[in-house]
Design a protein around this motif. Structure first.
Motif, PDB file in Angstrom:
ATOM      1  N   UNK A  73       0.818  -1.202  -0.019  1.00  0.00           N
ATOM      2  CA  UNK A  73       0.082   0.196  -0.119  1.00  0.00           C
ATOM      3  C   UNK A  73       0.666   1.235  -0.145  1.00  0.00           C
ATOM      4  N   UNK A  74       0.714   1.968  -1.115  1.00  0.00           N
ATOM      5  CA  UNK A  74       1.560   3.523  -1.139  1.00  0.00           C
ATOM      6  C   UNK A  74       0.769   4.431  -0.774  1.00  0.00           C
ATOM      7  N   UNK A  75       0.901   5.206   0.133  1.00  0.00           N
ATOM      8  CA  UNK A  75      -0.008   6.479   0.593  1.00  0.00           C
ATOM      9  C   UNK A  75       0.371   7.764  -0.133  1.00  0.00           C
ATOM     10  N   UNK A  76      -0.328   8.754  -0.222  1.00  0.00           N
ATOM     11  CA  UNK A  76      -0.011   9.987  -0.789  1.00  0.00           C
ATOM     12  C   UNK A  76       1.027  10.577   0.176  1.00  0.00           C
ATOM     13  N   UNK A  77       1.794  12.018  -0.346  1.00  0.00           N
ATOM     14  CA  UNK A  77       2.716  12.329   0.525  1.00  0.00           C
ATOM     15  C   UNK A  77       2.085  13.093   1.798  1.00  0.00           C
ATOM     16  N   UNK A  78       0.781  13.575   1.644  1.00  0.00           N
ATOM     17  CA  UNK A  78       0.193  14.367   2.473  1.00  0.00           C
ATOM     18  C   UNK A  78      -0.198  13.540   3.690  1.00  0.00           C
ATOM     19  N   UNK A  79      -0.187  12.253   3.564  1.00  0.00           N
ATOM     20  CA  UNK A  79      -1.295  11.208   4.509  1.00  0.00           C
ATOM     21  C   UNK A  79      -0.021  10.926   5.675  1.00  0.00           C
ATOM     22  N   UNK A  80      -0.615  10.901   6.929  1.00  0.00           N
ATOM     23  CA  UNK A  80       0.282  10.485   7.918  1.00  0.00           C
ATOM     24  C   UNK A  80       0.077   8.888   8.240  1.00  0.00           C
ATOM     25  N   UNK A  81       0.912   7.999   7.891  1.00  0.00           N
ATOM     26  CA  UNK A  81       0.827   6.745   7.925  1.00  0.00           C
ATOM     27  C   UNK A  81       1.296   6.299   9.398  1.00  0.00           C
ATOM     28  N   UNK A  82       1.962   6.950  10.096  1.00  0.00           N
ATOM     29  CA  UNK A  82       2.326   6.645  11.534  1.00  0.00           C
ATOM     30  C   UNK A  82       0.910   6.411  12.301  1.00  0.00           C
ATOM     31  N   UNK A  83      -0.173   6.888  11.893  1.00  0.00           N
ATOM     32  CA  UNK A  83      -1.277   6.831  12.574  1.00  0.00           C
ATOM     33  C   UNK A  83      -2.095   5.297  12.506  1.00  0.00           C
ATOM     34  N   UNK A  84      -1.423   4.506  11.604  1.00  0.00           N
ATOM     35  CA  UNK A  84      -2.010   3.293  11.163  1.00  0.00           C
ATOM     36  C   UNK A  84      -1.525   2.008  11.805  1.00  0.00           C
ATOM     37  N   UNK A  85      -2.239   1.302  12.684  1.00  0.00           N
ATOM     38  CA  UNK A  85      -2.044   0.239  13.410  1.00  0.00           C
ATOM     39  C   UNK A  85      -2.748  -0.828  13.085  1.00  0.00           C
ATOM     40  N   UNK A  86      -2.296  -2.142  13.715  1.00  0.00           N
ATOM     41  CA  UNK A  86      -3.222  -3.361  13.223  1.00  0.00           C
ATOM     42  C   UNK A  86      -4.791  -3.307  13.528  1.00  0.00           C
ATOM     43  N   UNK A  87      -4.948  -2.640  14.913  1.00  0.00           N
ATOM     44  CA  UNK A  87      -6.312  -2.569  15.143  1.00  0.00           C
ATOM     45  C   UNK A  87      -7.139  -1.752  14.310  1.00  0.00           C
ATOM     46  N   UNK A  88      -6.545  -0.761  13.460  1.00  0.00           N
ATOM     47  CA  UNK A  88      -7.263   0.099  12.797  1.00  0.00           C
ATOM     48  C   UNK A  88      -7.554  -0.492  11.507  1.00  0.00           C
ATOM     49  N   UNK A  89      -7.208  -1.933  11.284  1.00  0.00           N
ATOM     50  CA  UNK A  89      -7.649  -2.757   9.901  1.00  0.00           C
ATOM     51  C   UNK A  89      -9.208  -3.336  10.349  1.00  0.00           C
ATOM     52  N   UNK A  90      -9.868  -3.185   9.524  1.00  0.00           N
ATOM     53  CA  UNK A  90     -11.193  -3.821   9.753  1.00  0.00           C
ATOM     54  C   UNK A  90     -11.623  -4.672   8.931  1.00  0.00           C
ATOM     55  N   UNK A  91     -10.870  -6.093   9.035  1.00  0.00           N
ATOM     56  CA  UNK A  91     -11.219  -6.789   8.112  1.00  0.00           C
ATOM     57  C   UNK A  91     -12.834  -7.819   8.346  1.00  0.00           C
ATOM     58  N   UNK A  92     -13.253  -7.992   7.135  1.00  0.00           N
ATOM     59  CA  UNK A  92     -14.673  -8.674   7.469  1.00  0.00           C
ATOM     60  C   UNK A  92     -15.079  -9.508   6.431  1.00  0.00           C
ATOM     61  N   UNK A  93     -16.054 -10.481   6.612  1.00  0.00           N
ATOM     62  CA  UNK A  93     -16.373 -11.198   5.614  1.00  0.00           C
ATOM     63  C   UNK A  93     -17.969 -10.969   4.845  1.00  0.00           C
ATOM     64  N   UNK A  94     -18.172 -11.296   3.863  1.00  0.00           N
ATOM     65  CA  UNK A  94     -19.428 -10.887   3.204  1.00  0.00           C
ATOM     66  C   UNK A  94     -20.226 -12.308   2.830  1.00  0.00           C
ATOM     67  N   UNK A  95     -21.512 -12.159   3.172  1.00  0.00           N
ATOM     68  CA  UNK A  95     -22.234 -13.433   2.743  1.00  0.00           C
ATOM     69  C   UNK A  95     -23.466 -12.736   2.103  1.00  0.00           C
ATOM     70  N   UNK A  96     -24.073 -13.638   1.358  1.00  0.00           N
ATOM     71  CA  UNK A  96     -25.464 -13.393   0.651  1.00  0.00           C
ATOM     72  C   UNK A  96     -26.699 -13.985   1.507  1.00  0.00           C
ATOM     73  N   UNK A  97     -27.578 -13.235   1.772  1.00  0.00           N
ATOM     74  CA  UNK A  97     -28.615 -13.526   2.646  1.00  0.00           C
ATOM     75  C   UNK A  97     -29.793 -12.993   2.186  1.00  0.00           C
ATOM     76  N   UNK A  98     -31.066 -13.766   1.910  1.00  0.00           N
ATOM     77  CA  UNK A  98     -32.322 -13.071   1.694  1.00  0.00           C
ATOM     78  C   UNK A  98     -32.178 -11.962   0.538  1.00  0.00           C
TER      79      UNK A  98
END
Length: 425
Positions: free
Chosen positions: A308-333
């Motif tokens: 992942x390559x971020x733009x120059x004006x973005x503070x990447x130091x604020x990203x940690x594992x807990x800020x990742x929101x991994x999720x599954x997606x399922x079809x239902x109804x």
């Protein structure tokens, strides 16, 4: 008797939901049913289901020169040859660095290392649980070269496919491990390992970068052009994309946040040579039991690293594992539903779906341990009824059920498995 009751209630619940219009269901009745089927009699009503902590640290570099990077480690790298990196930040010519770090609640020792342009380490111990400022005023090591092997912190994510159905609480329908490494001031390498698929239906998987917009990224790509949607040179068939139709890696969520489109089908993503005939596919259970037949199998956990390559004006130091929101997606109804960990259980990232309040156990768990072993198929991760614990993690004073009853009790449950009830292969 309990299994018959569970089947009857689940059937009634499915009938109830399927009779509703698209994307609507009886939330009150849903909560009543999952409460009845919960393997824990009295779940802590204030539970947050968190086994890790995220802290924002201010790193004071006063008195130090030519510092390029900051690392937060589990051990002193001059003493321990294989410390784990809990967090990293780039300095970018500042005397104070603000950075985010995530770590297991059980972690007791912490060290910060300021690394200069020649790769020399200045090291201090600190405790993020008692303060958020890291000072190098009294280092235990100054400008030393450090050898040895470093490992990145890894979290294990466990999913139930049942939401908005009632669950079986084995938490192995999808098992994914994530780790993250800073490789440049504006670059992050995210490693994704698919470890198990115990589901019987098509499930897609995505990762939201909470707090970062899609427009904050310059680009996102997989190393070597790899894709979970490609097996032996064959791409997942278009006619089977019933859950995740989009193919591009970087998506824009409904709140404009960055979302990584990891795979469209968990079974296909295992890398097994599955035949897709006229849109139909045999969906085995993988790495959740020791059988090998038409409906059960095993695979070597499959890993892909994303750059992942971020733009120059973005503070990447604020990203940690807990800020990742991994999720599954399922079809239902006739709609798509997302299953998140409790911290993000109503996120609604790519698809709108009815929100929920957790009255029993959540449908996804994050265990801050890269070696965690999940339960075998149909074995509950843990439970507690009439004061007795059971399930894959039932050790007295260290059980999942005790933790579910009291969020401050048995917080080390994930270190005490019943080896007969977990997948160890």
């Amino acid at each position: 008797m309990y299994n018959k009751w569970q089947i009857l209630v689940s059937f009634c619940f499915v009938t109830l939901i399927c009779s509703c219009v698209r994307n609507q269901f009886d939330l009150q009745r849903y909560e009543e049913i999952v409460q009845e089927l919960s393997p824990v009699d009295d779940v802590d009503e204030n539970h947050d289901w968190q086994l890790s902590t995220t802290k924002m640290l201010t790193v004071d570099l006063s008195g130090l020169e030519d510092i390029e990077r900051i690392q937060v480690l589990t051990d002193n790298p001059t003493v321990t040859s294989q410390p784990t990196i809990l967090g990293e930040a780039y300095v970018e010519n500042k005397s104070n660095v603000l950075m985010s770090v995530s770590y297991p609640n059980l972690q007791e020792s912490f060290y910060a290392a300021a690394i200069d342009s020649e790769g020399r380490y200045t090291i201090v111990p600190f405790n993020p649980n008692t303060g958020n400022v890291v000072s190098f005023e009294h280092p235990v090591e100054s400008k030393v070269k450090v050898g040895g092997y470093y490992q990145m912190q890894s979290f294990t994510y466990l999913y139930e496919e049942e939401y908005p159905d009632a669950g079986d609480y084995d938490y192995n329908d999808v098992v994914v491990r994530l780790s993250m490494r800073r490789t440049a001031p504006k670059e992050v390498r995210l490693n994704v390992e698919l470890a198990a698929v115990g589901a019987s239906m098509q499930l897609a998987f995505a990762i939201r970068l909470a707090g970062y917009k899609a427009s904050d990224l310059e680009k996102a790509e997989a190393e070597y052009g790899a894709s979970f949607d490609v097996v032996s040179g064959v791409e997942f068939p278009d006619q089977m994309r019933t859950v995740m139709e989009k193919k591009e890696l970087l998506l824009t969520g409904m709140s404009q946040e960055a979302v990584l489109n990891i795979f469209a089908d968990a079974h296909w993503a295992t890398g097994d040579n599955l035949n897709a005939d006229y849109g139909l596919m045999t969906r085995k259970l993988y790495n959740v039991n020791y059988k090998n037949d038409d409906t059960n199998g095993s695979f070597i956990p499959r890993e892909i690293t994303y750059v992942l390559t971020f733009k120059d004006n973005v503070d990447v130091n604020l990203l940690s594992l807990s800020q990742l929101d991994p999720f599954i997606i399922k079809g239902y109804n006739g709609a798509n539903w997302e299953v998140h960990t409790y911290a993000y259980h109503n996120a609604q990232v790519l698809f709108p779906y009815p929100g929920q309040t957790i009255v029993s156990l959540p449908w996804a768990l994050c265990v801050p341990n890269g070696a965690f072993r999940w339960p075998l198929h149909a074995v509950k991760i843990g439970g507690r009824t009439q004061g007795a614990s059971f399930g894959a993690y039932h050790t007295f004073d260290h059980s999942f059920g005790e933790w579910a009853e009291d969020k401050d009790d048995a917080t080390d449950w994930y270190l005490y498995p019943d080896k007969e009830e977990i997948y160890t292969k």
